[in-house]
Design a protein around this motif. Sequence first.
Motif, PDB file in Angstrom:
ATOM      1  N   MET A   1       3.253  89.449  44.873  1.00 19.75           N
ATOM      2  CA  MET A   1       2.553  88.691  43.841  1.00 19.75           C
ATOM      3  C   MET A   1       2.939  87.221  43.945  1.00 19.75           C
ATOM      4  O   MET A   1       4.111  86.880  43.908  1.00 19.75           O
ATOM      5  N   ASN A   2       1.969  86.362  44.106  1.00 17.50           N
ATOM      6  CA  ASN A   2       2.231  84.943  44.304  1.00 17.50           C
ATOM      7  C   ASN A   2       1.820  84.164  43.070  1.00 17.50           C
ATOM      8  O   ASN A   2       0.724  84.346  42.545  1.00 17.50           O
ATOM      9  N   SER A   3       2.691  83.285  42.594  1.00 18.64           N
ATOM     10  CA  SER A   3       2.411  82.574  41.361  1.00 18.64           C
ATOM     11  C   SER A   3       1.220  81.636  41.480  1.00 18.64           C
ATOM     12  O   SER A   3       0.679  81.180  40.481  1.00 18.64           O
ATOM     13  N   SER A   4       0.791  81.333  42.722  1.00 21.25           N
ATOM     14  CA  SER A   4      -0.388  80.479  42.867  1.00 21.25           C
ATOM     15  C   SER A   4      -1.628  81.167  42.322  1.00 21.25           C
ATOM     16  O   SER A   4      -2.639  80.527  42.038  1.00 21.25           O
ATOM     17  N   LEU A   5      -1.538  82.501  42.171  1.00 22.31           N
ATOM     18  CA  LEU A   5      -2.664  83.235  41.593  1.00 22.31           C
ATOM     19  C   LEU A   5      -2.777  82.990  40.102  1.00 22.31           C
ATOM     20  O   LEU A   5      -3.828  83.194  39.510  1.00 22.31           O
ATOM     21  N   PHE A   6      -1.661  82.585  39.480  1.00 21.57           N
ATOM     22  CA  PHE A   6      -1.653  82.432  38.040  1.00 21.57           C
ATOM     23  C   PHE A   6      -2.020  81.003  37.664  1.00 21.57           C
ATOM     24  O   PHE A   6      -1.209  80.226  37.191  1.00 21.57           O
ATOM     25  N   SER A   7      -3.226  80.642  37.887  1.00 20.26           N
ATOM     26  CA  SER A   7      -3.726  79.330  37.503  1.00 20.26           C
ATOM     27  C   SER A   7      -4.993  79.551  36.715  1.00 20.26           C
ATOM     28  O   SER A   7      -5.393  80.672  36.444  1.00 20.26           O
ATOM     29  N   THR A   8      -5.641  78.480  36.325  1.00 22.34           N
ATOM     30  CA  THR A   8      -6.908  78.644  35.613  1.00 22.34           C
ATOM     31  C   THR A   8      -8.043  78.910  36.586  1.00 22.34           C
ATOM     32  O   THR A   8      -9.169  79.113  36.174  1.00 22.34           O
ATOM     33  N   ARG A   9      -7.760  78.922  37.889  1.00 17.80           N
ATOM     34  CA  ARG A   9      -8.780  79.264  38.867  1.00 17.80           C
ATOM     35  C   ARG A   9      -9.262  80.687  38.631  1.00 17.80           C
ATOM     36  O   ARG A   9      -8.478  81.609  38.479  1.00 17.80           O
ATOM     37  N   GLY A  10     -10.563  80.854  38.583  1.00 12.77           N
ATOM     38  CA  GLY A  10     -11.110  82.165  38.329  1.00 12.77           C
ATOM     39  C   GLY A  10     -11.258  82.485  36.857  1.00 12.77           C
ATOM     40  O   GLY A  10     -11.819  83.516  36.497  1.00 12.77           O
ATOM     41  N   PHE A  11     -10.759  81.610  35.995  1.00 11.71           N
ATOM     42  CA  PHE A  11     -10.897  81.828  34.563  1.00 11.71           C
ATOM     43  C   PHE A  11     -12.330  81.522  34.161  1.00 11.71           C
ATOM     44  O   PHE A  11     -12.852  80.453  34.466  1.00 11.71           O
ATOM     45  N   ASP A  12     -12.975  82.467  33.497  1.00  9.17           N
ATOM     46  CA  ASP A  12     -14.416  82.363  33.257  1.00  9.17           C
ATOM     47  C   ASP A  12     -14.739  81.505  32.033  1.00  9.17           C
ATOM     48  O   ASP A  12     -15.392  81.938  31.095  1.00  9.17           O
ATOM     49  N   PHE A  13     -14.250  80.282  32.043  1.00 10.57           N
ATOM     50  CA  PHE A  13     -14.503  79.404  30.905  1.00 10.57           C
ATOM     51  C   PHE A  13     -14.685  77.980  31.397  1.00 10.57           C
ATOM     52  O   PHE A  13     -13.767  77.375  31.939  1.00 10.57           O
ATOM     53  N   VAL A  14     -15.884  77.476  31.224  1.00 11.97           N
ATOM     54  CA  VAL A  14     -16.165  76.077  31.524  1.00 11.97           C
ATOM     55  C   VAL A  14     -16.406  75.393  30.186  1.00 11.97           C
ATOM     56  O   VAL A  14     -17.409  75.664  29.511  1.00 11.97           O
ATOM     57  N   PRO A  15     -15.485  74.547  29.740  1.00  9.32           N
ATOM     58  CA  PRO A  15     -15.606  73.957  28.412  1.00  9.32           C
ATOM     59  C   PRO A  15     -16.902  73.170  28.238  1.00  9.32           C
ATOM     60  O   PRO A  15     -17.380  72.511  29.158  1.00  9.32           O
ATOM     61  N   ARG A  16     -17.448  73.260  27.036  1.00  6.67           N
ATOM     62  CA  ARG A  16     -18.636  72.508  26.679  1.00  6.67           C
ATOM     63  C   ARG A  16     -18.314  71.613  25.489  1.00  6.67           C
ATOM     64  O   ARG A  16     -17.336  71.829  24.779  1.00  6.67           O
ATOM     65  N   SER A  17     -19.157  70.637  25.270  1.00  5.73           N
ATOM     66  CA  SER A  17     -18.882  69.660  24.222  1.00  5.73           C
ATOM     67  C   SER A  17     -18.916  70.263  22.821  1.00  5.73           C
ATOM     68  O   SER A  17     -18.373  69.679  21.881  1.00  5.73           O
ATOM     69  N   ASP A  18     -19.548  71.446  22.661  1.00  9.58           N
ATOM     70  CA  ASP A  18     -19.578  72.067  21.345  1.00  9.58           C
ATOM     71  C   ASP A  18     -18.547  73.188  21.201  1.00  9.58           C
ATOM     72  O   ASP A  18     -18.518  73.890  20.190  1.00  9.58           O
ATOM     73  N   ASP A  19     -17.673  73.371  22.197  1.00  8.09           N
ATOM     74  CA  ASP A  19     -16.626  74.383  22.125  1.00  8.09           C
ATOM     75  C   ASP A  19     -15.464  73.896  21.259  1.00  8.09           C
ATOM     76  O   ASP A  19     -15.160  72.702  21.213  1.00  8.09           O
ATOM     77  N   ARG A  20     -14.809  74.862  20.617  1.00 10.22           N
ATOM     78  CA  ARG A  20     -13.651  74.558  19.782  1.00 10.22           C
ATOM     79  C   ARG A  20     -12.415  75.251  20.365  1.00 10.22           C
ATOM     80  O   ARG A  20     -12.488  76.416  20.764  1.00 10.22           O
ATOM     81  N   ALA A  21     -11.319  74.527  20.416  1.00  8.88           N
ATOM     82  CA  ALA A  21     -10.072  75.070  20.960  1.00  8.88           C
ATOM     83  C   ALA A  21      -8.984  75.042  19.896  1.00  8.88           C
ATOM     84  O   ALA A  21      -8.861  74.072  19.135  1.00  8.88           O
ATOM     85  N   LEU A  22      -8.206  76.111  19.852  1.00  4.92           N
ATOM     86  CA  LEU A  22      -7.043  76.200  18.979  1.00  4.92           C
ATOM     87  C   LEU A  22      -5.805  76.240  19.866  1.00  4.92           C
ATOM     88  O   LEU A  22      -5.674  77.124  20.714  1.00  4.92           O
ATOM     89  N   VAL A  23      -4.907  75.284  19.690  1.00  6.74           N
ATOM     90  CA  VAL A  23      -3.691  75.176  20.496  1.00  6.74           C
ATOM     91  C   VAL A  23      -2.499  75.483  19.607  1.00  6.74           C
ATOM     92  O   VAL A  23      -2.298  74.824  18.576  1.00  6.74           O
ATOM     93  N   LEU A  24      -1.704  76.476  20.003  1.00  7.39           N
ATOM     94  CA  LEU A  24      -0.575  76.928  19.197  1.00  7.39           C
ATOM     95  C   LEU A  24       0.729  76.668  19.944  1.00  7.39           C
ATOM     96  O   LEU A  24       1.009  77.284  20.970  1.00  7.39           O
ATOM     97  N   GLY A  25       1.506  75.736  19.415  1.00  3.93           N
ATOM     98  CA  GLY A  25       2.741  75.340  20.066  1.00  3.93           C
ATOM     99  C   GLY A  25       3.916  76.226  19.717  1.00  3.93           C
ATOM    100  O   GLY A  25       3.875  77.037  18.782  1.00  3.93           O
ATOM    101  N   GLY A  26       4.980  76.076  20.487  1.00  4.13           N
ATOM    102  CA  GLY A  26       6.187  76.858  20.277  1.00  4.13           C
ATOM    103  C   GLY A  26       7.059  76.283  19.183  1.00  4.13           C
ATOM    104  O   GLY A  26       6.906  75.136  18.773  1.00  4.13           O
ATOM    105  N   GLY A  27       8.011  77.095  18.739  1.00  8.52           N
ATOM    106  CA  GLY A  27       8.922  76.652  17.695  1.00  8.52           C
ATOM    107  C   GLY A  27       9.762  77.775  17.140  1.00  8.52           C
ATOM    108  O   GLY A  27      10.131  77.778  15.969  1.00  8.52           O
ATOM    109  N   GLY A  28      10.064  78.755  17.987  1.00 10.32           N
ATOM    110  CA  GLY A  28      10.947  79.831  17.581  1.00 10.32           C
ATOM    111  C   GLY A  28      10.355  80.727  16.517  1.00 10.32           C
ATOM    112  O   GLY A  28       9.152  80.723  16.241  1.00 10.32           O
ATOM    113  N   SER A  29      11.215  81.522  15.894  1.00 14.63           N
ATOM    114  CA  SER A  29      10.787  82.469  14.877  1.00 14.63           C
ATOM    115  C   SER A  29      10.177  81.755  13.680  1.00 14.63           C
ATOM    116  O   SER A  29       9.152  82.180  13.131  1.00 14.63           O
ATOM    117  N   ALA A  30      10.792  80.652  13.277  1.00 17.07           N
ATOM    118  CA  ALA A  30      10.269  79.880  12.143  1.00 17.07           C
ATOM    119  C   ALA A  30       8.912  79.291  12.461  1.00 17.07           C
ATOM    120  O   ALA A  30       7.999  79.289  11.627  1.00 17.07           O
TER     121      ALA A  30
END
Length: 300
Positions: A1-30
């Motif tokens: 298993m090669n980590s080069s496979l774990f990229s966004t290549r092949g991910f079936d999502f091409v962002p569009r101007s009307d798409d909405r993204a939710l980004v959830l950052g880290g911060g432990g249990s709290a």
Amino acid sequence: MNSSLFSTRGFDFVPRSDDRALVLGGGGSAGNAWSIGVLAGLFDAGVDVTKADLVVGTSSGATTAAQVLGASTTELMSAVLVPVPETPVVPGPAVDHMARTSAIIAACDGPVDMRRRLGASALDLAAGSDGSWCARWRATVAARLPSQDWPDRRLLVTAVDARTGEPVVFHRHSGVDLADAVAASCSSGPAYAIGADRFVDGGYRRSSENADLAAGCGRVLVLSPLGGRSRAPQEWGMHLAVQVDELRAGGSEVETVLPDGASLEAFGSNLMDPAVRAPAGRAGFDQGRALAARLGAFWR
């Protein structure tokens, strides 16, 4: 298993101007509890941001992402408020991972060097640890997830290849179980094994949020339990503010939610302490409700 496979290549999502993204950052249990609280507070006020076209999860934010895509925020909030039973202290040597990683970062000359050195340190820890650690960590992470299957919703989970220092992005086409992807993203101690590969915390990919992965989406909402801060020097460009500027320059509208005063007080001095989950969740809920009018107009 090669980590080069774990990229966004092949991910079936091409962002569009009307798409909405939710980004959830880290911060432990709290941070996990606070993020769930914010999302639940927004939902309680009529704003459901978990229906995003793309969700990005990093470190404990990867756990949050998998949870909110597998269960309702109401259910998750109820679980956050359940008192955590006291657990006996297990004797034995302990590693201060904050001190360890801070010393490594201080000695580095840039992000690439930092990722390589942190990976090497994590590999050393893994080599000197009980061989059952990965299995136990996976079981712990899996128990937190409502489902063991990747959601139909588009989800990106970040990590770093411990051997090469290369950034890694897992998704449902990576050939990796969801529990393994989340466990790797949350691995702040020994390197986490998936097959022959080894991974460390996704917060070292670029930031604790990795909001750059939402580039191209029209609207991006970022929840950052750590307040957008980074332990890396400012000039490395790893603070959230840099990514927000980049997203806006690319045409995205961006809103960020950082812990308010009450939330920071609820966090206490140890974000990893399960005892602060309930107060952090309540503070996040109140903050989410207070932000609902502004974020609702933005999200819709």
